[in-house]
Design a protein around this motif. Structure first.
Motif, short mmCIF file in Angstrom:
data_model
loop_
_atom_site.label_atom_id
_atom_site.label_comp_id
_atom_site.label_asym_id
_atom_site.label_seq_id
_atom_site.Cartn_x
_atom_site.Cartn_y
_atom_site.Cartn_z
N UNK A 62 0.83 -1.20 0.00
CA UNK A 62 0.00 0.00 0.00
C UNK A 62 0.87 1.26 0.00
N UNK A 63 1.93 1.24 0.81
CA UNK A 63 2.86 2.38 0.86
C UNK A 63 3.45 2.63 -0.53
N UNK A 64 3.87 1.57 -1.21
CA UNK A 64 4.49 1.72 -2.53
C UNK A 64 3.47 2.19 -3.57
N UNK A 65 2.25 1.67 -3.52
CA UNK A 65 1.20 2.13 -4.45
C UNK A 65 0.86 3.59 -4.19
N UNK A 66 0.81 3.96 -2.92
CA UNK A 66 0.50 5.34 -2.57
C UNK A 66 1.62 6.28 -3.06
N UNK A 67 2.87 5.84 -2.95
CA UNK A 67 3.98 6.63 -3.49
C UNK A 67 3.79 6.86 -4.98
N UNK A 68 3.44 5.81 -5.69
CA UNK A 68 3.24 5.91 -7.13
C UNK A 68 2.11 6.88 -7.46
#
Length: 128
Positions: A37-43
């Motif tokens: 989720x953190x990585x998707x949110x960064x994207x």
């Protein structure tokens, strides 16, 4: 700094004192979400900031990666992963009525992106 679950560690050298309250709010919202989720949110968030802000985040990551004794080989791998996300082509198109793209480093979406970046690198435990 650590949250209640000891999920994050953060050296204060990476964050000015006047941003600690905002960081604590960030921990409340993102402290217990999965790493994916953190990585998707960064994207997602990177599409809301200017190219200049993205470049500044990448320069800061490059500088962090050179800090001997502070950054481990594991951190360096995570920094490279985050840089790949920040430099990847964004497929999300911006609606024409979207507000202006964030151009300041220490505010709004840019600050959220920096917090997400730090979480992706220094979060404990870290799982892909």
């Amino acid at each position: 700094m650590k949250n209640n679950q000891n999920a994050y560690t953060l050296d204060l050298v990476m964050l000015p004192n006047d941003k600690l309250e905002e960081y604590n709010k960030f921990l409340e919202q993102y402290g217990n979400v999965p790493d994916k989720y953190i990585l998707r949110e960064m994207y997602r968030v990177k599409g809301t900031v200017s190219q200049e802000v993205l470049s500044q985040h990448i320069k800061n990551l490059d500088a962090l990666s050179t800090m001997e004794g502070f950054v481990t080989d594991d951190h360096k791998q995570r920094i490279e992963m985050v840089k790949n996300i920040l430099t990847a082509e964004t497929r999300i198109s911006r609606p024409s009525q979207q507000a202006e793209v964030e151009t300041q480093f220490w505010g709004g979406s840019s600050l959220l992106l920096w917090f997400l970046t730090l979480a992706a690198i220094w979060r404990r435990p870290f799982f892909f």
